[in-house]
Design a protein around this motif. Structure first.
Motif, PDB file in Angstrom:
ATOM      1  N   PHE A  99       7.016  10.498  -3.308  1.00 61.59           N
ATOM      2  CA  PHE A  99       6.087  10.060  -3.249  1.00 61.59           C
ATOM      3  C   PHE A  99       5.162   9.751  -4.247  1.00 61.59           C
ATOM      4  N   PHE A 100       5.833  10.622  -5.510  1.00 60.44           N
ATOM      5  CA  PHE A 100       5.118  10.572  -6.885  1.00 60.44           C
ATOM      6  C   PHE A 100       5.868  10.012  -7.832  1.00 60.44           C
ATOM      7  N   GLU A 101       7.019   9.657  -7.587  1.00 60.16           N
ATOM      8  CA  GLU A 101       7.791   9.151  -8.662  1.00 60.16           C
ATOM      9  C   GLU A 101       7.779   7.748  -9.120  1.00 60.16           C
ATOM     10  N   ASN A 102       6.941   7.104  -8.229  1.00 55.81           N
ATOM     11  CA  ASN A 102       6.702   5.439  -8.367  1.00 55.81           C
ATOM     12  C   ASN A 102       7.993   4.766  -8.529  1.00 55.81           C
ATOM     13  N   ASP A 103       9.124   4.903  -7.714  1.00 53.44           N
ATOM     14  CA  ASP A 103      10.300   4.231  -7.847  1.00 53.44           C
ATOM     15  C   ASP A 103      10.183   3.211  -6.843  1.00 53.44           C
ATOM     16  N   THR A 104      10.294   2.066  -7.238  1.00 48.79           N
ATOM     17  CA  THR A 104       9.900   0.719  -6.384  1.00 48.79           C
ATOM     18  C   THR A 104      10.842   0.727  -5.060  1.00 48.79           C
ATOM     19  N   ARG A 105      12.016   1.381  -5.640  1.00 47.20           N
ATOM     20  CA  ARG A 105      13.215   1.058  -4.368  1.00 47.20           C
ATOM     21  C   ARG A 105      12.704   1.931  -3.214  1.00 47.20           C
ATOM     22  N   PHE A 106      11.941   2.982  -3.532  1.00 43.37           N
ATOM     23  CA  PHE A 106      11.468   3.984  -2.430  1.00 43.37           C
ATOM     24  C   PHE A 106      10.104   2.949  -1.849  1.00 43.37           C
ATOM     25  N   LEU A 107       9.230   2.735  -2.715  1.00 42.00           N
ATOM     26  CA  LEU A 107       8.004   2.183  -2.374  1.00 42.00           C
ATOM     27  C   LEU A 107       8.104   0.770  -1.421  1.00 42.00           C
ATOM     28  N   GLU A 108       9.213   0.013  -2.131  1.00 44.29           N
ATOM     29  CA  GLU A 108       9.273  -1.184  -1.473  1.00 44.29           C
ATOM     30  C   GLU A 108       9.551  -1.028  -0.034  1.00 44.29           C
ATOM     31  N   GLN A 109      10.102  -0.041   0.630  1.00 46.88           N
ATOM     32  CA  GLN A 109      10.483   0.320   1.974  1.00 46.88           C
ATOM     33  C   GLN A 109       9.279   0.268   2.623  1.00 46.88           C
ATOM     34  N   PHE A 110       7.959   0.293   2.101  1.00 44.82           N
ATOM     35  CA  PHE A 110       7.002   0.335   3.038  1.00 44.82           C
ATOM     36  C   PHE A 110       5.967  -0.805   2.997  1.00 44.82           C
ATOM     37  N   TYR A 111       6.384  -1.843   2.066  1.00 42.00           N
ATOM     38  CA  TYR A 111       5.705  -2.869   2.018  1.00 42.00           C
ATOM     39  C   TYR A 111       5.234  -3.435   3.392  1.00 42.00           C
ATOM     40  N   ALA A 112       6.144  -3.699   4.434  1.00 45.90           N
ATOM     41  CA  ALA A 112       5.893  -4.344   5.525  1.00 45.90           C
ATOM     42  C   ALA A 112       4.994  -3.579   6.412  1.00 45.90           C
ATOM     43  N   VAL A 113       4.648  -2.221   6.107  1.00 42.51           N
ATOM     44  CA  VAL A 113       4.041  -1.352   7.015  1.00 42.51           C
ATOM     45  C   VAL A 113       2.596  -1.789   7.218  1.00 42.51           C
ATOM     46  N   ILE A 115       0.851  -1.201   0.015  1.00 43.10           N
ATOM     47  CA  ILE A 115      -0.106   0.009  -0.124  1.00 43.10           C
ATOM     48  C   ILE A 115       0.997   1.206   0.004  1.00 43.10           C
ATOM     49  N   HIS A 116       0.650   2.245  -0.867  1.00 42.33           N
ATOM     50  CA  HIS A 116       1.402   3.418  -1.138  1.00 42.33           C
ATOM     51  C   HIS A 116       1.352   4.177   0.419  1.00 42.33           C
ATOM     52  N   PRO A 117       2.685   4.694   0.744  1.00 42.79           N
ATOM     53  CA  PRO A 117       2.460   5.333   2.148  1.00 42.79           C
ATOM     54  C   PRO A 117       1.634   6.343   2.397  1.00 42.79           C
ATOM     55  N   LEU A 118       1.119   7.182   1.220  1.00 41.66           N
ATOM     56  CA  LEU A 118       0.205   8.077   1.343  1.00 41.66           C
ATOM     57  C   LEU A 118      -1.063   7.544   1.760  1.00 41.66           C
ATOM     58  N   SER A 119      -1.390   6.408   1.132  1.00 35.16           N
ATOM     59  CA  SER A 119      -2.549   5.757   1.413  1.00 35.16           C
ATOM     60  C   SER A 119      -2.650   5.193   2.731  1.00 35.16           C
ATOM     61  N   VAL A 120      -1.639   4.588   3.310  1.00 29.83           N
ATOM     62  CA  VAL A 120      -1.575   4.082   4.816  1.00 29.83           C
ATOM     63  C   VAL A 120      -1.933   5.233   5.716  1.00 29.83           C
ATOM     64  N   VAL A 121      -1.126   6.407   5.473  1.00 27.08           N
ATOM     65  CA  VAL A 121      -1.465   7.593   6.465  1.00 27.08           C
ATOM     66  C   VAL A 121      -2.827   8.082   6.350  1.00 27.08           C
ATOM     67  N   LYS A 122      -3.132   8.052   5.038  1.00 32.38           N
ATOM     68  CA  LYS A 122      -4.697   8.541   4.758  1.00 32.38           C
ATOM     69  C   LYS A 122      -5.741   7.663   5.675  1.00 32.38           C
ATOM     70  N   THR A 123      -5.456   6.438   5.379  1.00 35.48           N
ATOM     71  CA  THR A 123      -6.368   5.476   5.739  1.00 35.48           C
ATOM     72  C   THR A 123      -6.440   5.631   7.538  1.00 35.48           C
ATOM     73  N   GLU A 124      -5.314   5.761   7.932  1.00 36.17           N
ATOM     74  CA  GLU A 124      -5.117   5.850   9.355  1.00 36.17           C
ATOM     75  C   GLU A 124      -5.556   7.234  10.081  1.00 36.17           C
ATOM     76  N   LEU A 125      -5.599   8.165   9.449  1.00 34.88           N
ATOM     77  CA  LEU A 125      -6.118   9.646   9.809  1.00 34.88           C
ATOM     78  C   LEU A 125      -7.504   9.350   9.713  1.00 34.88           C
ATOM     79  N   ILE A 126      -8.089   8.769   8.686  1.00 42.06           N
ATOM     80  CA  ILE A 126      -9.400   8.618   8.323  1.00 42.06           C
ATOM     81  C   ILE A 126      -9.992   7.847   9.566  1.00 42.06           C
TER      82      ILE A 126
END
Ligand code: DAH
Length: 335
Positions: A321-335, A100-111
């Motif tokens: 957050f917007f570049e869709n670089d998997t090296r960045f996004l993968e770091q959040f997979y366990a979140v 899940i994209h980190p922004l979605s994780v945060v958004k969901t938690e805030l909501i």
């Protein structure tokens, strides 16, 4: 002739076919125009008439035998290659299951925090008219307050929304109080792109309208939210501010301290990080949306999702957050 036919069949039967290449070799040797069988067919005319019929039959039989050997082998090795030609002892590929994209994780938690407090979720369009984005929110035409947000115009009176406050207006126009809603969504600003700002980002807007809603309710709601999201004991402070659609208006900071270098950097040495704008909904806005401002009052707040996600994950550059670089996004997979 007969011996030759038998000889060819014998050779064909003895031909070892152990791979796809062998199948092709078989075809070249036995089934092309230059192969023995063609030559035999060519020699059929030399055969005495009374034997022609018999030899012809034998030749046809030979051809179908050869074709059968070829077809069987082809089937076997083609299938092999597709289905079984793998080394089953190799470790499996590491299929990415994505996350899940980190922004979605945060958004969901805030909501989810606001849902627990009895808010619902509402949404509005990203292409918005002047009324909902500005005028109803008490930004008079030609008022310098419109410059607070650099706008992408589409055509006269139509623009990309610069904030999710536009959804407040839509909700109030369509629903009678009590209203308790949060509106997450993407917003657009014509700003220079840098590590701290982007031409689009995400906000969550909050709105609470009922009888006798006071600034104390605003403070308590946001205080509770901070304790849930940032942790029990997190200190908050409200600073006076200005927004056209709230009166009084405030900005809320949370206290991070200055112990770590990151906190020092984020808070510019003060220990305080600004996380949202808020205030009591201006009576002019209530009136614009058809709500009786003598009977009802309310508060609103708006926060940036990226800012909170950057703080939560220690992300230094908002653009990542917007570049869709998997090296960045993968770091959040366990979140
Ligand atoms: N719309 C403001 C912005 O984009 C944020 C905001 C401030 C929203 C105060 C509110 C509010 O609802 O009360 O900067």
């Amino acid at each position: 002739m007969k011996e030759k036919i038998e000889e060819v069949l014998k050779q064909a039967k003895q031909f070892k076919i152990a791979s796809k290449e062998d199948v092709e070799q078989f075809r070249l040797k036995f089934l092309t125009r230059k192969s023995d069988i063609n030559e035999l067919f060519a020699r059929l005319k030399e055969v005495p008439t009374e034997e022609k019929r018999n030899v012809g039959q034998l030749l046809n039989q030979l051809r179908s035998d050869l074709e059968k050997i070829f077809d069987d082998a082809k089937l076997k090795f083609d299938a092999n290659e597709e289905d079984f030609n793998y080394d089953l002892s190799l470790p499996s590929f590491n299929f990415s299951t994505t996350g899940i994209h980190p922004l979605s994780v945060v958004k969901t938690e805030l909501i989810s925090i606001f849902l627990k407090m009895g808010f619902d979720v509402s949404e509005g369009p990203e292409i918005e008219d002047d009324w909902h984005n500005f005028s109803a929110l008490n930004f008079p035409e030609n008022h310098p307050a419109r410059d607070m947000q650099d706008t992408f115009f589409i055509e006269n009176e139509i623009s990309l929304r610069t904030h999710t406050s536009s959804v407040q207006v839509r909700v109030m126009e369509n629903k009678m109080p009590p209203i308790r809603t949060i509106s997450p969504g993407r917003v657009y600003r014509n700003e220079a792109i840098s590590s701290r700002s982007n031409c689009f980002f995400h906000q969550i807007e909050g709105l609470y309208i009922d009888e006798k809603v006071s600034f104390a309710d605003l403070k308590q709601t946001l205080f509770l939210f901070v304790q849930e999201f940032f942790g029990e004991g997190t200190r908050v402070r409200f600073r006076p501010s200005y927004f056209p659609f709230t009166e009084p208006s405030a900005e809320m900071d949370i206290y991070l301290g200055t112990e770590s270098d990151a906190d020092k950097r984020l808070t510019k040495g003060t220990g305080w990080l600004e996380i949202l704008g808020c205030g009591m909904v201006d009576t002019a806005v209530l009136k614009n949306c058809g709500i009786d401002s003598d009977k009802y009052s309310g508060f609103a707040f708006g926060m940036g999702v990226e800012r909170i996600a950057m703080f939560k994950y220690g992300v230094k550059d908002l653009r990542t957050f917007f570049e869709n670089d998997t090296r960045f996004l993968e770091q959040f997979y366990a979140v």
